[in-house]
Design a protein around this motif. Sequence first.
Motif, PDB file in Angstrom:
ATOM      1  N   ILE A   4       0.833  -1.008   0.136  1.00 57.55           N
ATOM      2  CA  ILE A   4       0.007  -0.064   0.038  1.00 57.55           C
ATOM      3  C   ILE A   4       0.777   1.233  -0.121  1.00 57.55           C
ATOM      4  CG2 ILE A   4      -1.802   1.413   1.126  1.00 57.55           C
ATOM      5  CD1 ILE A   4      -3.020  -1.352   2.112  1.00 57.55           C
ATOM      6  N   MET A   5       1.816   1.173   0.734  1.00 53.91           N
ATOM      7  CA  MET A   5       3.023   2.517   0.815  1.00 53.91           C
ATOM      8  C   MET A   5       3.488   2.479  -0.860  1.00 53.91           C
ATOM      9  SD  MET A   5       4.652   4.630   2.555  1.00 53.91           S
ATOM     10  CE  MET A   5       5.054   4.344   4.009  1.00 53.91           C
ATOM     11  N   GLU A   6       3.811   1.485  -1.391  1.00 56.05           N
ATOM     12  CA  GLU A   6       4.310   1.858  -2.767  1.00 56.05           C
ATOM     13  C   GLU A   6       3.151   2.291  -3.492  1.00 56.05           C
ATOM     14  OE1 GLU A   6       5.821  -1.597  -5.089  1.00 56.05           O
ATOM     15  OE2 GLU A   6       6.673  -2.099  -3.221  1.00 56.05           O
ATOM     16  N   LYS A   7       1.932   1.902  -3.413  1.00 57.75           N
ATOM     17  CA  LYS A   7       0.864   2.516  -4.210  1.00 57.75           C
ATOM     18  C   LYS A   7       0.699   4.013  -3.924  1.00 57.75           C
ATOM     19  CE  LYS A   7      -1.553  -1.727  -5.218  1.00 57.75           C
ATOM     20  NZ  LYS A   7      -2.991  -2.532  -4.804  1.00 57.75           N
ATOM     21  N   HIS A   8       0.921   4.189  -2.588  1.00 49.90           N
ATOM     22  CA  HIS A   8       0.642   5.574  -2.030  1.00 49.90           C
ATOM     23  C   HIS A   8       1.642   6.519  -2.655  1.00 49.90           C
ATOM     24  CE1 HIS A   8      -0.486   8.992   0.225  1.00 49.90           C
ATOM     25  NE2 HIS A   8       0.734   9.173   0.879  1.00 49.90           N
ATOM     26  N   ALA A  78      -8.609  12.641   8.772  1.00 46.68           N
ATOM     27  CA  ALA A  78      -8.640  12.118   7.099  1.00 46.68           C
ATOM     28  C   ALA A  78      -8.758  13.069   6.065  1.00 46.68           C
ATOM     29  CB  ALA A  78      -9.626  11.105   6.918  1.00 46.68           C
ATOM     30  N   TYR A  79      -9.679  14.218   6.231  1.00 46.26           N
ATOM     31  CA  TYR A  79     -10.079  15.224   5.340  1.00 46.26           C
ATOM     32  C   TYR A  79      -8.538  16.206   5.481  1.00 46.26           C
ATOM     33  CZ  TYR A  79     -14.700  14.220   4.572  1.00 46.26           C
ATOM     34  OH  TYR A  79     -16.032  13.715   4.219  1.00 46.26           O
ATOM     35  N   GLN A  80      -8.181  16.378   6.515  1.00 40.93           N
ATOM     36  CA  GLN A  80      -6.871  17.416   6.694  1.00 40.93           C
ATOM     37  C   GLN A  80      -5.848  16.671   6.005  1.00 40.93           C
ATOM     38  OE1 GLN A  80      -7.065  17.763  10.912  1.00 40.93           O
ATOM     39  NE2 GLN A  80      -8.070  19.753  10.642  1.00 40.93           N
ATOM     40  N   SER A  81      -5.548  15.336   6.160  1.00 42.68           N
ATOM     41  CA  SER A  81      -4.571  14.695   5.487  1.00 42.68           C
ATOM     42  C   SER A  81      -4.747  14.795   3.731  1.00 42.68           C
ATOM     43  CB  SER A  81      -4.506  13.161   5.583  1.00 42.68           C
ATOM     44  OG  SER A  81      -4.011  12.924   6.973  1.00 42.68           O
ATOM     45  N   LEU A  82      -5.990  14.587   3.528  1.00 44.80           N
ATOM     46  CA  LEU A  82      -6.423  14.817   2.082  1.00 44.80           C
ATOM     47  C   LEU A  82      -6.025  16.239   1.575  1.00 44.80           C
ATOM     48  CD1 LEU A  82      -7.499  13.807  -0.702  1.00 44.80           C
ATOM     49  CD2 LEU A  82      -9.719  14.284   0.299  1.00 44.80           C
ATOM     50  N   TYR A 261      -6.849   4.696   5.375  1.00 45.30           N
ATOM     51  CA  TYR A 261      -5.911   5.167   4.364  1.00 45.30           C
ATOM     52  C   TYR A 261      -5.150   6.327   4.422  1.00 45.30           C
ATOM     53  CZ  TYR A 261      -3.601   5.985  -0.040  1.00 45.30           C
ATOM     54  OH  TYR A 261      -2.546   6.361  -0.995  1.00 45.30           O
ATOM     55  N   LEU A 262      -6.071   7.341   4.610  1.00 42.82           N
ATOM     56  CA  LEU A 262      -5.538   8.797   4.665  1.00 42.82           C
ATOM     57  C   LEU A 262      -4.945   9.154   6.057  1.00 42.82           C
ATOM     58  CD1 LEU A 262      -8.732  10.794   2.900  1.00 42.82           C
ATOM     59  CD2 LEU A 262      -6.220  10.602   2.039  1.00 42.82           C
ATOM     60  N   ARG A 263      -5.565   8.511   6.970  1.00 39.55           N
ATOM     61  CA  ARG A 263      -5.048   8.840   8.180  1.00 39.55           C
ATOM     62  C   ARG A 263      -3.620   8.047   8.517  1.00 39.55           C
ATOM     63  NH1 ARG A 263      -8.473   6.524  12.306  1.00 39.55           N
ATOM     64  NH2 ARG A 263      -7.312   7.729  14.063  1.00 39.55           N
ATOM     65  N   GLU A 264      -3.419   6.867   7.868  1.00 38.78           N
ATOM     66  CA  GLU A 264      -2.306   6.355   7.971  1.00 38.78           C
ATOM     67  C   GLU A 264      -1.167   6.694   7.079  1.00 38.78           C
ATOM     68  OE1 GLU A 264      -2.909   2.072   8.850  1.00 38.78           O
ATOM     69  OE2 GLU A 264      -0.771   1.564   8.327  1.00 38.78           O
ATOM     70  N   TYR A 265      -1.640   6.663   5.738  1.00 38.12           N
ATOM     71  CA  TYR A 265      -0.568   7.385   4.791  1.00 38.12           C
ATOM     72  C   TYR A 265      -0.538   8.564   4.551  1.00 38.12           C
ATOM     73  CZ  TYR A 265      -0.210   2.283   4.449  1.00 38.12           C
ATOM     74  OH  TYR A 265       0.130   0.866   4.633  1.00 38.12           O
ATOM     75  N   GLY A 266      -1.542   9.403   4.425  1.00 34.14           N
ATOM     76  CA  GLY A 266      -1.689  10.674   3.947  1.00 34.14           C
ATOM     77  C   GLY A 266      -0.694  11.689   4.283  1.00 34.14           C
ATOM     78  N   HIS A 267      -0.217  11.403   5.676  1.00 39.08           N
ATOM     79  CA  HIS A 267       0.625  12.523   6.151  1.00 39.08           C
ATOM     80  C   HIS A 267       2.012  12.215   5.912  1.00 39.08           C
ATOM     81  CE1 HIS A 267       0.420   9.614   9.321  1.00 39.08           C
ATOM     82  NE2 HIS A 267       1.509   9.750   9.674  1.00 39.08           N
ATOM     83  N   LEU A 268       2.379  11.114   5.119  1.00 41.28           N
ATOM     84  CA  LEU A 268       3.760  10.767   4.748  1.00 41.28           C
ATOM     85  C   LEU A 268       4.312  11.646   3.704  1.00 41.28           C
ATOM     86  CD1 LEU A 268       3.406   6.943   5.204  1.00 41.28           C
ATOM     87  CD2 LEU A 268       4.089   8.462   6.861  1.00 41.28           C
TER      88      LEU A 268
END
Length: 268
Positions: A4-8, A78-82, A261-268
């Motif tokens: 998933i990280m790769e796709k992100h 999640a919205y903030q990450s997006l 997804y957004l919470r976990e990867y969005g801020h990376l």
Amino acid sequence: MDEIMEKHRLLLDKIADADMVLVGIGEEFNEDFSDIGRFPHLMSALEEVDINQLLEWTVPFLEHRFLIEHNDGRLVEAYQSLYEMIRDKNYFVITTCIDGNIRKAAFDTERLVEPCGNHEMLQCSEKCCNELYSAGDFSDLVKQAILDGVGLDSLEIPRCPNCGKPLAYNNILCEQNYVEDGYQEQWKNYTKWLQTTLNRKICVLELGVELNLPNIIRWPFEKVAFYNQKASFFRINASLYQMTEELSDKGISVGMNAVDYLREYGHL
Ligand SMILES: [Zn+2]
């Protein structure tokens, strides 16, 4: 690096490279009111409703108070990450959510359309007319009633000035009586924006969209991605993440709840 990280990382590259970013937000983002227990004044108001069924009509107005006062939690995160991911792009967001939580992040509301309505305006529940009334004043009265301890029974149901029937929030919960005027202007802006995507590099991001209202986001997004040679398409969804065959060459599926997804990867 996990899959998933790769796709992100690929998604971030596509966003960076895109001229335009189209985002659709669906059912996985619907407010479930699970945090309402953290608001004791709302809980005691709901208990008052339990005891006195004549107050049943206040429930949507109490839910609206919750939506106004609840400014943290997983959806807002999640919205903030997006927002951070797309803030500098030429973006447009379309959502089927009616809770207005998306407005708690800093999205440009000129780039947002909510075709299912929200809680900003009230309408005649019988649709005797197409008039809309700001929901803010009545919401302030509800706040006073529950905070000052005068109780919900001090409130009178807001009524349509034209026919006297109760007012309701201007959203799809009105079913066949939903007054669609509230979002029409923004819908026109959205349609115009979409018309400019042809032959531009567009990144299409479908987040948590299920099949309850497929003609709002799911099918039109597939069409945009299909007809645009320079499109990339990302579908993120816990259960309905499969890609249609036509899009298999430019589509990426992520089988994960889009909020998580957004919470976990969005801020990376
Ligand atoms: Zn009316």
